[in-house]
Write an enzyme that holds these catalytic residues in place. Structure first.
Site: not given
Ligand code: 5GP
Ligand code: ZN
Length: 136
Positions: A30-31, A88-89, A82, A95
């Site tokens: 994750d970034i 909260h997507q 999510n 993913h």
């Protein structure tokens, strides 16, 4: 799908810190991690929500998550998935987050509020009546 960040990551158009890829699944860091090792698992074929992902791909995702947990030697972790804006997507390509939790003050923090007023009987009846289940 055009204009989907995660489709562009799968195709290589947007760079990512890839962990692994299989026939159907792509795993990468994750970034904007909320803990050390926070990573993402996505179907290579675009689908917005979990229930739109093919069964074979869903199985592969869980197995890949398990292998990454073992490889990272994560003892405590959350797997978060999510679906939909109010859930909260943010990225509209299904993913799974793997969020290790080495310390209690990092990683996923949950507000968990049981509500005794919620009536479960009718929704349980509806689910049983409509369920299409392949397994016994
Ligand atoms: P959501 O809130 O949709 O469940 O989470 C989306 C996740 O995707 C976030 O944790 C966010 O940091 C991550 N993310 C968004 N854009 C990118 C990107 O371009 N590269 C990577 N590696 N992660 C991303
Ligand atoms: Zn996509």
């Amino acid at each position: 799908m055009e204009d989907c960040i995660f489709c562009k990551i799968v195709s290589g158009e947007i760079p990512s810190n890839k962990i692994h890829e299989s026939d159907h699944v792509y795993a990468f860091m994750d970034i904007s991690p909320i803990s050390k090792g926070h990573c993402l698992f996505i179907p290579k074929v675009h689908a917005e929500k979990m229930h739109e992902v093919a069964d074979e791909t869903l199985s592969e995702i869980l197995i890949m998550i398990k292998q990454v947990i073992n490889a990272g030697v994560f003892e405590n972790y959350n797997v978060l998935q999510n679906n939909g804006i109010i859930a909260h997507q943010e990225v509209k390509h299904a993913h799974w987050h793997l969020i290790p939790k080495e310390h209690s003050d990092e990683g996923l923090k949950l507000e968990w509020k049981p509500n005794k007023e919620i009536e479960q009987t009718r929704i349980a009846d509806k689910i049983r009546a409509n369920l299409l289940f392949e397994f016994e």
